[in-house]
Design an enzyme around this catalytic site. Sequence first.
Site, PDB file in Angstrom:
ATOM      1  CE  LYS A   1      -3.343  -2.326   2.928  1.00 23.82           C
ATOM      2  NZ  LYS A   1      -3.851  -2.181   4.370  1.00 23.82           N
ATOM      3  N   GLY A   2       1.900   1.181   0.284  1.00 19.58           N
ATOM      4  CA  GLY A   2       2.864   2.213   0.734  1.00 19.58           C
ATOM      5  C   GLY A   2       3.193   3.063  -0.236  1.00 19.58           C
TER       6      GLY A   2
ATOM      7  CD  GLU B   1       8.021  -0.633  -3.637  1.00 16.34           C
ATOM      8  OE1 GLU B   1       7.324   0.151  -2.777  1.00 16.34           O
ATOM      9  OE2 GLU B   1       7.846  -1.853  -3.327  1.00 16.34           O
TER      10      GLU B   1
ATOM     11  CG  ASP C   1      14.320  -1.978   4.637  1.00 17.71           C
ATOM     12  OD1 ASP C   1      15.417  -2.057   5.109  1.00 17.71           O
ATOM     13  OD2 ASP C   1      13.313  -2.016   5.516  1.00 17.71           O
TER      14      ASP C   1
ATOM     15  CE  LYS D   1      14.505   3.047   6.950  1.00 16.83           C
ATOM     16  NZ  LYS D   1      14.006   2.214   7.825  1.00 16.83           N
TER      17      LYS D   1
ATOM     18  CB  VAL E   1      10.984   6.933   8.016  1.00 17.22           C
ATOM     19  CG1 VAL E   1      12.035   7.612   8.508  1.00 17.22           C
ATOM     20  CG2 VAL E   1      10.986   5.925   6.961  1.00 17.22           C
TER      21      VAL E   1
ATOM     22  CG  ASP F   1       2.421   0.941   7.597  1.00 16.24           C
ATOM     23  OD1 ASP F   1       3.533   0.386   6.670  1.00 16.24           O
ATOM     24  OD2 ASP F   1       1.873   0.029   8.252  1.00 16.24           O
TER      25      ASP F   1
HETATM   26  C1  PRP Z   1       7.262  -1.959   2.092  1.00 15.31           C
HETATM   27  C2  PRP Z   1       7.707  -1.285   0.918  1.00 15.31           C
HETATM   28  C3  PRP Z   1       8.348  -2.308  -0.204  1.00 15.31           C
HETATM   29  C4  PRP Z   1       8.890  -3.134   0.726  1.00 15.31           C
HETATM   30  C5  PRP Z   1      10.447  -2.802   0.756  1.00 15.31           C
HETATM   31  O1  PRP Z   1       6.134  -2.801   1.907  1.00 15.31           O
HETATM   32  O2  PRP Z   1       6.396  -0.680   0.265  1.00 15.31           O
HETATM   33  O3  PRP Z   1       7.281  -2.890  -0.813  1.00 15.31           O
HETATM   34  O4  PRP Z   1       8.602  -2.928   2.043  1.00 15.31           O
HETATM   35  O5  PRP Z   1      11.275  -3.690   1.496  1.00 15.31           O
HETATM   36  P1  PRP Z   1      12.412  -4.461   1.026  1.00 15.31           P
HETATM   37  O6  PRP Z   1      13.317  -3.679   0.285  1.00 15.31           O
HETATM   38  O7  PRP Z   1      13.074  -5.055   2.216  1.00 15.31           O
HETATM   39  O8  PRP Z   1      12.025  -5.758   0.008  1.00 15.31           O
HETATM   40  P2  PRP Z   1       5.454  -3.278   3.185  1.00 15.31           P
HETATM   41  O9  PRP Z   1       5.781  -4.802   3.064  1.00 15.31           O
HETATM   42  O10 PRP Z   1       5.885  -2.713   4.279  1.00 15.31           O
HETATM   43  O11 PRP Z   1       4.034  -3.133   2.881  1.00 15.31           O
HETATM   44  P3  PRP Z   1       3.285  -1.890   2.759  1.00 15.31           P
HETATM   45  O12 PRP Z   1       3.613  -0.944   1.505  1.00 15.31           O
HETATM   46  O13 PRP Z   1       1.766  -2.280   2.414  1.00 15.31           O
HETATM   47  O14 PRP Z   1       3.403  -0.912   4.032  1.00 15.31           O
END
Ligand code: PRP
Length: 190
Positions: free
Chosen positions: A50-51, A106, A110, A138, A160, A166
Amino acid sequence: MVDMQIADVQDDISSVLLTKEEIEGKIKEAAALIDRDYADKNVLLLAVLKGAVNTLVALSSQLHINAQIDFMSLSSYGSGTESSGEVTIRQDMAFDVRGRHVLIVEDIVDSGLTLSWLMDLLRRRGAASVEAFALLNKPDRNKIHVDVKYPGFDIHDEFVVGFGLDYNELYRNLDSIAALKPSVYQGDHA
Ligand code: PRP
């Protein structure tokens, strides 16, 4: 339109990392590059739920090219907040990507494992090109190099929230990006 602002969640925030204006400025710069690079291509913007929703809305509204939009919901598994790189599709996109120029949108890179996995998947599905815009990265957390053609901001490894990001499904509608006070997340890490 008045969004949720820092003042509304002041007690939970330790510092503001990026203001609404800084975020919008960076997205506008990326949009100009994307306008140029896709001027003669029919681009498909693919946001990862969703982010990335806030970033998708901000980016698409700055584009002058006529873009199509799609969504995918992914989940990655691992222990705690460490991704294992095993990604599963919760909800697939609607478009067939064969022969399409796909630009993934995106909110954050991370470990990099989700984006790397998704780029490979779209290439295997026959996309003509696969590139990415990521608002945040990051570097200290990256486990794999991902070639993000349109990078946003590099940030330190802090928890963050805001502009789509979120904690416990909250703060996504904050109009800026801020670090959470440790007392709020109590030892979790993201
Ligand atoms: C977050 C972000 C990316 C992913 C990055 O999504 O939106 O899709 O994590 O992480 P990575 O580089 O370690 O793979 P999240 O799983 O938190 O879901 P959300 O977007 O619904 O909050």
